[in-house]
Design a protein around this motif. Structure first.
Motif, PDB file in Angstrom:
ATOM      1  N   GLN A  95       7.393  -1.389   1.368  1.00  0.00           N
ATOM      2  CA  GLN A  95       6.130  -1.259   0.636  1.00  0.00           C
ATOM      3  C   GLN A  95       6.193  -0.218  -0.481  1.00  0.00           C
ATOM      4  O   GLN A  95       5.417  -0.299  -1.434  1.00  0.00           O
ATOM      5  N   THR A  96       7.093   0.734  -0.361  1.00  0.00           N
ATOM      6  CA  THR A  96       7.095   1.879  -1.288  1.00  0.00           C
ATOM      7  C   THR A  96       8.275   1.888  -2.255  1.00  0.00           C
ATOM      8  O   THR A  96       8.400   2.806  -3.065  1.00  0.00           O
TER       9      THR A  96
ATOM     10  N   ASP B 192      -3.504   8.042   9.101  1.00  0.00           N
ATOM     11  CA  ASP B 192      -4.877   8.205   9.570  1.00  0.00           C
ATOM     12  C   ASP B 192      -5.101   9.671   9.957  1.00  0.00           C
ATOM     13  O   ASP B 192      -4.222  10.523   9.759  1.00  0.00           O
TER      14      ASP B 192
ATOM     15  N   MET C 250       1.030   6.600  10.630  1.00  0.00           N
ATOM     16  CA  MET C 250       1.161   5.600   9.579  1.00  0.00           C
ATOM     17  C   MET C 250       0.943   4.228  10.197  1.00  0.00           C
ATOM     18  O   MET C 250       1.320   3.979  11.345  1.00  0.00           O
ATOM     19  N   THR C 251       0.358   3.324   9.439  1.00  0.00           N
ATOM     20  CA  THR C 251      -0.034   2.028  10.003  1.00  0.00           C
ATOM     21  C   THR C 251       1.143   1.083  10.194  1.00  0.00           C
ATOM     22  O   THR C 251       1.045   0.113  10.947  1.00  0.00           O
ATOM     23  N   GLU C 252       2.275   1.356   9.505  1.00  0.00           N
ATOM     24  CA  GLU C 252       3.429   0.475   9.608  1.00  0.00           C
ATOM     25  C   GLU C 252       4.633   1.215  10.184  1.00  0.00           C
ATOM     26  O   GLU C 252       4.672   2.438  10.209  1.00  0.00           O
TER      27      GLU C 252
ATOM     28  N   ASP D 296       0.801   9.975  -8.113  1.00  0.00           N
ATOM     29  CA  ASP D 296       0.174   9.272  -6.998  1.00  0.00           C
ATOM     30  C   ASP D 296      -1.330   9.434  -7.102  1.00  0.00           C
ATOM     31  O   ASP D 296      -1.834  10.426  -7.628  1.00  0.00           O
TER      32      ASP D 296
ATOM     33  N   ILE E 296       4.692   9.144   0.348  1.00  0.00           N
ATOM     34  CA  ILE E 296       3.510   9.580   1.102  1.00  0.00           C
ATOM     35  C   ILE E 296       2.992  10.862   0.450  1.00  0.00           C
ATOM     36  O   ILE E 296       3.658  11.898   0.474  1.00  0.00           O
TER      37      ILE E 296
ATOM     38  N   HIS F  83       7.520   0.325   5.902  1.00  0.00           N
ATOM     39  CA  HIS F  83       7.060   1.333   4.935  1.00  0.00           C
ATOM     40  C   HIS F  83       8.019   1.409   3.751  1.00  0.00           C
ATOM     41  O   HIS F  83       7.591   1.526   2.598  1.00  0.00           O
TER      42      HIS F  83
ATOM     43  N   PRO G  68       0.956   5.004   0.652  1.00  0.00           N
ATOM     44  CA  PRO G  68       0.117   4.931   1.860  1.00  0.00           C
ATOM     45  C   PRO G  68      -0.177   6.302   2.456  1.00  0.00           C
ATOM     46  O   PRO G  68       0.619   7.235   2.355  1.00  0.00           O
ATOM     47  N   LEU G  69      -1.336   6.383   3.076  1.00  0.00           N
ATOM     48  CA  LEU G  69      -1.767   7.613   3.733  1.00  0.00           C
ATOM     49  C   LEU G  69      -1.845   7.417   5.246  1.00  0.00           C
ATOM     50  O   LEU G  69      -2.145   6.309   5.713  1.00  0.00           O
TER      51      LEU G  69
ATOM     52  N   ALA H  99       3.509   1.127  -3.059  1.00  0.00           N
ATOM     53  CA  ALA H  99       2.334   1.711  -2.408  1.00  0.00           C
ATOM     54  C   ALA H  99       2.508   3.209  -2.213  1.00  0.00           C
ATOM     55  O   ALA H  99       3.620   3.735  -2.211  1.00  0.00           O
TER      56      ALA H  99
END
Length: 360
Positions: free
Chosen positions: A282-283, A267, A272-274, A150, A133, A279, A264-265, A262
Motif C-alpha cells: 500500500q505504501t 488506531d 495498524m489495520t493491515e 504526508d 507511517i 502495508h 496509513p495511521l 498510502a
C-alpha cells in the motif's frame, strides 16, 4: 513519544506466506543463489572503478578548472550509484551470504560521506518496518516545516509552492547528509520506534573517523594538491554533492511519495489495520520496471515493492521476482503500484507535492 505500533496479526496473512513459497521455489528451481551473481559483480567493479578513476583524474591536476568541475558532477552521480547498487544491498545483507563481504562492501557508504551504521538504523530498521507511517517513518519528514510529504504534517502558506522549490532542495540532501544528518541521527535518543541511545563504543570512532577521512580526501587534499583557490575547491565539492543529492533525492521519493501510495495511521491502541506485507504494497510503488537503464543505475530501487518485501535478496534478481509478486498480489486482490517510466513517476511525485501543498 510515538505510540508503540503493531501490525495486524489477522487478515490476509496467506498472501505473504504464498509469495515467499513461490519466491523460494524460483531460486530452488533455477538452482541459483538469492545473492550476487556475475552480473552483479560486474556492476560493482564498474561503479567502483568509475568512482576512483574520476577522483584520481581530478587529483592529477592535468585538467582545466572547468574540466575538473565536470568530473566533480560525474563523481557525484557515481557516488549515488554506489549507494544504490553496492552499499544498499550490502547493508541489507543481500549482496553476499558472507557477513564479512557484506560488511566490507557496506563500508562503501563512506565513499558518499555517509555512515553505514546510522543508515542501517534509520533505513533498515525504521523505514522498512514503518514505511510511510506519519510520526514513525522519518524518511517522509525531510526538511521539516519546508516540505510536506504526508497529509498529517502541519500545513504552512509556503507549502503552496513546494512543487516548485522541493526539487532544488533535494539537491542539498547529500550535503546535509555529510555535515548534519548523520550526527543528528546518531545522537538522537529515539528514531521512530527504535531506542537509539546505546551505540557500541566503536561506532563513535567510526562515525568521526569516517567523516574526518572524507573531509580530508575531498576538501583538504584537493586544496593542497591542485592549482585551485579554496573557493574553486569548495565549488567543486558543492557541485559534486548537488548532483549526488538530486539523484539520491529523486530516486528515493519516487518510491513512496507518488499518487496512489498510502500514509496509513494506527488506531488509538497503535494497531495498524493491515499485516506488514500488505502495508508494504500500500505504501510503495515501482517505476520504470521494464527499463534496463533504470535497473542498472538505480540498483533495483526502481523495483521498491520487491525490495521492501525481500530486502535480503540481491537486487539483480528483482526483474524475475517482479512477475511473481505482481501475479500473487493480483490473485489476492491487493494493490501493485507502478509508474511505467521515470518521467511518469516524476510527474506523479510533482502532483503529490502540489496536492499536499494545498490546505486540506
Amino acid at each position: 513519544m510515538a505510540t508503540k505500533l503493531k501490525f495486524a496479526a489477522a487478515g490476509n496473512l496467506s498472501f505473504f506466506s504464498t509469495l515467499r513459497t513461490r519466491v523460494d521455489a524460483y531460486f530452488t528451481e533455477q538452482a541459483i543463489s538469492p545473492h550476487a551473481n556475475r552480473a552483479m559483480w560486474v556492476k560493482t567493479c564498474f561503479f567502483l572503478t568509475g568512482y576512483f578513476t574520476l577522483y584520481l583524474l581530478i587529483l592529477s591536476n592535468q585538467f582545466s578548472a572547468l574540466g575538473m568541475l565536470g568530473f566533480c558532477l560525474l563523481l557525484g552521480i557515481f557516488a549515488a550509484c554506489i549507494g544504490f547498487n553496492i552499499s544498499h544491498d550490502a547493508l541489507h545483507g543481500a549482496f553476499s551470504s558472507s557477513p564479512r563481504i557484506n560488511r566490507i562492501l557496506g563500508n562503501s557508504f563512506y565513499l558518499l560521506g555517509a555512515s553505514p551504521y546510522v543508515w542501517k538504523i534509520t533505513h533498515n530498521i525504521v523505514h522498512h518496518t514503518y514505511t510511510n507511517i506519519p510520526g514513525h517513518d522519518e524518511d517522509i519528514d525531510i526538511a521539516p516545516g519546508l516540505v510536506r510529504l504526508d497529509p498529517q504534517q502541519p500545513h504552512h502558506l509556503w507549502h503552496m509552492y513546494q512543487h516548485i522549490y522541493s526539487f532544488p532542495l533535494y539537491m542539498l540532501a547529500s550535503l546535509s547528509w555529510v555535515f548534519r544528518k548523520d550526527y543528528i541521527k546518531f545522537f538522537k535518543e529515539q528514531i521512530g520506534q527504535h531506542k537509539n541511545n546505546n551505540h557500541p563504543r566503536a561506532e563513535y570512532l567510526n562515525l568521526f573517523a569516517g567523516k574526518a577521512l572524507y573531509y580530508t580526501a575531498f576538501l583538504l587534499l584537493p586544496y593542497l594538491l591542485l592549482d585551485l583557490t579554496i573557493w574553486q575547491v569548495l565549488a567543486g565539492f558543492v557541485a559534486m554533492h548537488l548532483a549526488e543529492g538530486l539523484v539520491l533525492g529523486l530516486v528515493f521519493q519516487l518510491a513512496h511519495v507518488v499518487e496512489g501510495t498510502a500514509f496509513p495511521l494506527p488506531d488509538a491502541s497503535g494497531l495498524m489495520t493491515e499485516s506488514w506485507a500488505i502495508h508494504q504494497l500500500q505504501t510503495t510503488a515501482n517505476f520504470a520496471p521494464r527499463s534496463r537503464l533504470a535497473a542498472f543505475f538505480c540498483g533495483g530501487l526502481n523495483r521498491q515493492i520487491e525490495h521492501h518485501l525481500f530486502p535480503k535478496v540481491c537486487h539483480i534478481h528483482y526483474p524475475a521476482l517482479t512477475k511473481i509478486v505482481r501475479e500473487t498480489a493480483g490473485e489476492f486482490g491487493l494493490p501493485y503500484l507502478e509508474n511505467a517510466s521515470f518521467g511518469t513517476a516524476l510527474y506523479s511525485h510533482y502532483c503529490m507535492l502540489r496536492r499536499l501543498g494545498q490546505k486540506s
